[in-house]
Design a protein around this motif. Structure first.
Motif, PDB file in Angstrom:
ATOM      1  N   ASP A 179       0.851  -1.189   0.000  1.00 44.85           N
ATOM      2  CA  ASP A 179       0.000   0.000   0.000  1.00 44.85           C
ATOM      3  C   ASP A 179       0.885   1.237   0.000  1.00 44.85           C
ATOM      4  O   ASP A 179       1.557   1.532   0.989  1.00 44.85           O
ATOM      5  CB  ASP A 179      -0.918   0.005   1.224  1.00 44.85           C
ATOM      6  CG  ASP A 179      -1.815   1.232   1.259  1.00 44.85           C
ATOM      7  OD1 ASP A 179      -2.517   1.482   0.264  1.00 44.85           O
ATOM      8  OD2 ASP A 179      -1.801   1.945   2.285  1.00 44.85           O
ATOM      9  N   ARG A 181       0.117   4.449  -0.141  1.00 44.99           N
ATOM     10  CA  ARG A 181      -0.315   5.591   0.657  1.00 44.99           C
ATOM     11  C   ARG A 181       0.151   5.499   2.104  1.00 44.99           C
ATOM     12  O   ARG A 181       0.449   6.508   2.729  1.00 44.99           O
ATOM     13  CB  ARG A 181      -1.835   5.741   0.591  1.00 44.99           C
ATOM     14  CG  ARG A 181      -2.353   6.281  -0.743  1.00 44.99           C
ATOM     15  CD  ARG A 181      -3.851   6.519  -0.701  1.00 44.99           C
ATOM     16  NE  ARG A 181      -4.313   7.230  -1.883  1.00 44.99           N
ATOM     17  CZ  ARG A 181      -4.721   6.636  -2.985  1.00 44.99           C
ATOM     18  NH1 ARG A 181      -4.732   5.311  -3.066  1.00 44.99           N
ATOM     19  NH2 ARG A 181      -5.129   7.356  -4.020  1.00 44.99           N
ATOM     20  N   SER A 182       0.206   4.301   2.652  1.00 44.44           N
ATOM     21  CA  SER A 182       0.662   4.137   4.031  1.00 44.44           C
ATOM     22  C   SER A 182       2.118   3.697   4.112  1.00 44.44           C
ATOM     23  O   SER A 182       2.700   3.655   5.200  1.00 44.44           O
ATOM     24  CB  SER A 182      -0.209   3.105   4.762  1.00 44.44           C
ATOM     25  OG  SER A 182      -0.056   1.820   4.174  1.00 44.44           O
ATOM     26  N   ASP A 183       2.728   3.332   2.964  1.00 48.67           N
ATOM     27  CA  ASP A 183       4.103   2.844   2.892  1.00 48.67           C
ATOM     28  C   ASP A 183       4.278   1.548   3.681  1.00 48.67           C
ATOM     29  O   ASP A 183       5.272   1.359   4.378  1.00 48.67           O
ATOM     30  CB  ASP A 183       5.096   3.900   3.382  1.00 48.67           C
ATOM     31  CG  ASP A 183       6.535   3.564   2.993  1.00 48.67           C
ATOM     32  OD1 ASP A 183       6.723   2.801   2.024  1.00 48.67           O
ATOM     33  OD2 ASP A 183       7.457   4.042   3.672  1.00 48.67           O
ATOM     34  N   TYR A 241      -2.521  10.977   4.859  1.00 49.45           N
ATOM     35  CA  TYR A 241      -2.724  10.063   5.980  1.00 49.45           C
ATOM     36  C   TYR A 241      -1.544  10.075   6.955  1.00 49.45           C
ATOM     37  O   TYR A 241      -1.437   9.210   7.813  1.00 49.45           O
ATOM     38  CB  TYR A 241      -2.961   8.635   5.463  1.00 49.45           C
ATOM     39  CG  TYR A 241      -4.093   8.550   4.475  1.00 49.45           C
ATOM     40  CD1 TYR A 241      -5.419   8.705   4.887  1.00 49.45           C
ATOM     41  CD2 TYR A 241      -3.865   8.347   3.123  1.00 49.45           C
ATOM     42  CE1 TYR A 241      -6.463   8.649   3.990  1.00 49.45           C
ATOM     43  CE2 TYR A 241      -4.905   8.290   2.214  1.00 49.45           C
ATOM     44  CZ  TYR A 241      -6.199   8.444   2.650  1.00 49.45           C
ATOM     45  OH  TYR A 241      -7.226   8.395   1.753  1.00 49.45           O
ATOM     46  N   ASP A 242      -0.665  11.056   6.833  1.00 51.03           N
ATOM     47  CA  ASP A 242       0.495  11.140   7.720  1.00 51.03           C
ATOM     48  C   ASP A 242       0.067  11.214   9.188  1.00 51.03           C
ATOM     49  O   ASP A 242      -0.789  12.027   9.559  1.00 51.03           O
ATOM     50  CB  ASP A 242       1.324  12.383   7.390  1.00 51.03           C
ATOM     51  CG  ASP A 242       2.178  12.193   6.154  1.00 51.03           C
ATOM     52  OD1 ASP A 242       1.920  11.231   5.419  1.00 51.03           O
ATOM     53  OD2 ASP A 242       3.089  13.001   5.928  1.00 51.03           O
ATOM     54  N   ILE A 288       5.668   4.474  11.359  1.00 63.66           N
ATOM     55  CA  ILE A 288       4.222   4.348  11.170  1.00 63.66           C
ATOM     56  C   ILE A 288       3.641   3.734  12.434  1.00 63.66           C
ATOM     57  O   ILE A 288       4.073   2.663  12.858  1.00 63.66           O
ATOM     58  CB  ILE A 288       3.916   3.463   9.957  1.00 63.66           C
ATOM     59  CG1 ILE A 288       4.591   4.025   8.700  1.00 63.66           C
ATOM     60  CG2 ILE A 288       2.413   3.324   9.745  1.00 63.66           C
ATOM     61  CD1 ILE A 288       4.699   3.019   7.577  1.00 63.66           C
ATOM     62  N   THR A 292      -2.109   2.272  13.066  1.00 61.13           N
ATOM     63  CA  THR A 292      -2.310   2.387  11.617  1.00 61.13           C
ATOM     64  C   THR A 292      -1.901   1.101  10.917  1.00 61.13           C
ATOM     65  O   THR A 292      -2.613   0.585  10.053  1.00 61.13           O
ATOM     66  CB  THR A 292      -1.500   3.564  11.057  1.00 61.13           C
ATOM     67  OG1 THR A 292      -1.928   4.779  11.670  1.00 61.13           O
ATOM     68  CG2 THR A 292      -1.665   3.672   9.543  1.00 61.13           C
ATOM     69  N   ILE A 296      -3.954  -1.738   8.176  1.00 61.44           N
ATOM     70  CA  ILE A 296      -3.447  -1.857   6.807  1.00 61.44           C
ATOM     71  C   ILE A 296      -2.963  -3.278   6.543  1.00 61.44           C
ATOM     72  O   ILE A 296      -3.289  -3.887   5.503  1.00 61.44           O
ATOM     73  CB  ILE A 296      -2.308  -0.853   6.558  1.00 61.44           C
ATOM     74  CG1 ILE A 296      -2.805   0.581   6.740  1.00 61.44           C
ATOM     75  CG2 ILE A 296      -1.717  -1.045   5.166  1.00 61.44           C
ATOM     76  CD1 ILE A 296      -3.875   1.011   5.776  1.00 61.44           C
ATOM     77  N   ARG A 308     -10.188   1.994   0.773  1.00 63.05           N
ATOM     78  CA  ARG A 308     -10.530   3.048   1.718  1.00 63.05           C
ATOM     79  C   ARG A 308     -11.843   3.702   1.328  1.00 63.05           C
ATOM     80  O   ARG A 308     -12.153   3.844   0.138  1.00 63.05           O
ATOM     81  CB  ARG A 308      -9.435   4.116   1.750  1.00 63.05           C
ATOM     82  CG  ARG A 308      -8.090   3.620   2.262  1.00 63.05           C
ATOM     83  CD  ARG A 308      -7.068   4.739   2.223  1.00 63.05           C
ATOM     84  NE  ARG A 308      -5.828   4.381   2.892  1.00 63.05           N
ATOM     85  CZ  ARG A 308      -4.816   3.779   2.330  1.00 63.05           C
ATOM     86  NH1 ARG A 308      -4.886   3.458   1.043  1.00 63.05           N
ATOM     87  NH2 ARG A 308      -3.727   3.492   3.000  1.00 63.05           N
ATOM     88  N   LYS A 372      -8.422  10.489   7.658  1.00 57.16           N
ATOM     89  CA  LYS A 372      -8.149   9.229   8.333  1.00 57.16           C
ATOM     90  C   LYS A 372      -9.434   8.530   8.753  1.00 57.16           C
ATOM     91  O   LYS A 372      -9.571   7.311   8.600  1.00 57.16           O
ATOM     92  CB  LYS A 372      -7.283   9.487   9.565  1.00 57.16           C
ATOM     93  CG  LYS A 372      -5.819   9.716   9.269  1.00 57.16           C
ATOM     94  CD  LYS A 372      -5.050   9.981  10.549  1.00 57.16           C
ATOM     95  CE  LYS A 372      -5.231   8.867  11.553  1.00 57.16           C
ATOM     96  NZ  LYS A 372      -4.537   9.126  12.824  1.00 57.16           N
TER      97      LYS A 372
END
Length: 516
Positions: A179, A181-183, A241-242, A288, A292, A296, A308, A372
């Protein structure tokens, strides 16, 4: 200073060794050792001051010993080797850039053809060979059947994946899902062996609490560093989403994907990025949060991808100036800058200028928090959204959609010889869309006074003002009229709705006092 995702391209060969039965008991022994060490450390004690004139004093406990913790968790942390295919260079790649435009009959063309220019005749006759690159990061087992968590940027573009255990065993792995976006990414090792593993922490760590980072910095493997949680909820510009943990445990290139543990041996974060002017550790690393990562990774394990919820609005914070321009008493909520077409928000009747206050009864303050919360729902979920509009609180039930791919942004056009009109109080020169040669509705910003209030708020030539104080405008005179009305109403700022390419946002510009 730059932000660097700390994956390493260094390759290390670790000696192979068989897993022994001692490794099975290490987790239990380590936990017991940690408990014993913890019992020997005095708890933190606040010593009250004897009078108001004396400062508060704190009895700080002795430095903890992490030996038992490290022995327990180290077998669960692995190195992640990634092999990726390198695309063939173009035919000019072997020719220095300054010579690439020379004529075909130039004498140097023959030189490059005969002595290694990849665009030469000899090279063209040889069959192309595949070239591969190898990079390396970190990861950790989260189950005894071989699931490994790492970063998305560690495995990005990879075609082959190898897990190297703390004892040197090399195991082939497959990519379950990643993913961007979330790394985060999930790998799977197929083996009859049962692996030692760790769990994510249920509670977020407090600022100031100890963390231990284990990973593979610079390809060295099995490296342990300790520090504290420096901050929570960091936004580092990686995406909407940070929500990173900031830690000061030494983290370097190659630590990416490795775990940050609390003193219980639970994973509180997945190390992902560092801030460094040189690429090395300077004491600022980002992980992260476990809260979170758990969701994920669960989605990746179940579906191989993350879906999402999606509302379909452009949003921005409610600043003090915006609150003042709207007549609000506070800066709570999230401002809807634009409602995109054919979206769940459009179907539910949302409008630009609405301020979203709650989702299913929970307050959401700011774009990051709203994004989020919405992303935490599955598509097709119905949620109740409370919002403010024209001085009243409203509610709407929205059936969320699926977040689409990001669109490329475009720039607004501007005519150099446009006839302009000056709105002195804002520090802007404006023109109608027709005068500026723009096929858009609204008033085009053609010039910004660098010393004016509009420049302070980031307005730039090419921006298009579509509304002023929630009233649509088509000419500079319309803008001036609404600015004057806001001033007469005693407003300290006037709210502009502005489009920049495909983005829309609200900008509150302070008003200068009128002549008295």
């Amino acid at each position: 200073m730059k932000l660097t995702k700390n994956a390493s391209s260094n390759v290390v060969s670790l000696s192979a060794a068989k897993t022994t039965s001692k490794r099975r008991s290490r987790l239990l022994n380590g936990t017991m050792a940690l408990a014993i060490a913890g019992a020997m450390v005095a708890p933190l004690t606040l010593v009250p001051a004897t009078s108001q004139a004396e400062p508060v004093r704190v009895d700080v406990p002795a430095m903890p010993n992490f030996v038992g913790l490290v022995e327990a968790v180290q077998p669960t942390v692995v190195s992640v080797r990634v092999r990726s295919e390198v695309k063939e260079h173009d035919r000019l790649s072997g020719i220095p850039p300054m010579f690439r435009d020379m004529p075909d009959d130039h004498p140097l063309q023959k030189f490059f053809r005969e002595f290694g220019g990849k665009g030469g005749e000899q090279k063209k006759k040889a069959p192309p060979r595949k070239r591969f690159d190898q990079s390396q990061g970190s990861g950790f087992f989260i189950s005894d059947d071989g699931y490994v968590v790492t970063n998305e940027h560690v495995v990005e573009g990879g075609t082959e994946f190898t897990i190297v255990t703390s004892e040197g065993d090399e195991l082939e792995a497959t990519l379950v899902g990643a993913d961007k976006r979330s790394d985060l990414a999930l790998l799977k090792v197929e083996s009859e062996e049962k692996f030692e593993y760790v769990a994510f922490a249920d509670d977020a760590p407090l600022v100031g609490s100890w963390v231990v980072a284990v990973g593979n910095p610079f390809g060295l493997g099995g490296t342990v560093t300790a520090g504290i949680v420096s901050a929570r909820g960091r936004d580092i510009g990686a995406g909407i989403y940070d929500d990173f943990l900031q830690i000061d445990a030494s983290v370097n290139r190659g630590n990416s994907g490795g775990p940050a543990f609390n003193v219980k041996g639970e994973v509180v974060g997945v190390n992902s990025a560092i801030v460094s002017p040189s690429g090395g550790n300077v004491g600022i690393a980002f992980a992260i949060p476990a809260q979170t990562a758990k969701k994920i990774i669960s989605d990746l394990k179940e579906d191989g991808a993350v879906t999402r919820g999606w509302l379909g609005v452009q949003i921005q914070p409610v600043t003090k100036d915006i609150a003042e321009s709207l007549g609000l008493d506070n800066e709570n909520g999230t401002l809807v800058a634009e409602v995109q077409g054919d979206t769940p928000a459009k179907a539910a009747g949302f409008q630009a200028g609405d301020i979203i206050l709650k989702v299913d009864g929970e307050e959401v303050n700011g774009p990051r928090e709203l994004a989020k919360v919405i992303a935490g729902y599955s598509p097709n979920t119905e949620v109740e959204i409370e919002y403010w509009r024209d001085g009243e609180i409203n509610t709407a039930t929205v059936k969320l959609g699926t977040i689409p791919e990001e669109k490329q942004q475009a720039s607004a056009k501007q005519s150099e010889d446009a006839n302009t009109a000056l709105v002195d109080s804002l520090g802007l020169e404006l023109a109608t869309a027709e005068e500026a040669g723009v096929d858009e509705e609204g008033v085009v910003v053609t010039k910004v006074d660098p010393d004016g209030p509009a420049a302070d708020k980031g307005l730039a030539p090419g921006a298009i003002i579509t509304e002023v104080a929630n009233v649509k405008v088509q000419s500079p005179a319309d803008v001036a009229e609404q600015v004057e009305k806001a001033r007469e109403q005693g407003r300290k700022a006037v709210l502009l709705r502005v489009t920049r390419g495909e983005n829309t946002l609200f900008v509150a510009i302070p008003l200068e006092k009128g002549d008295e």
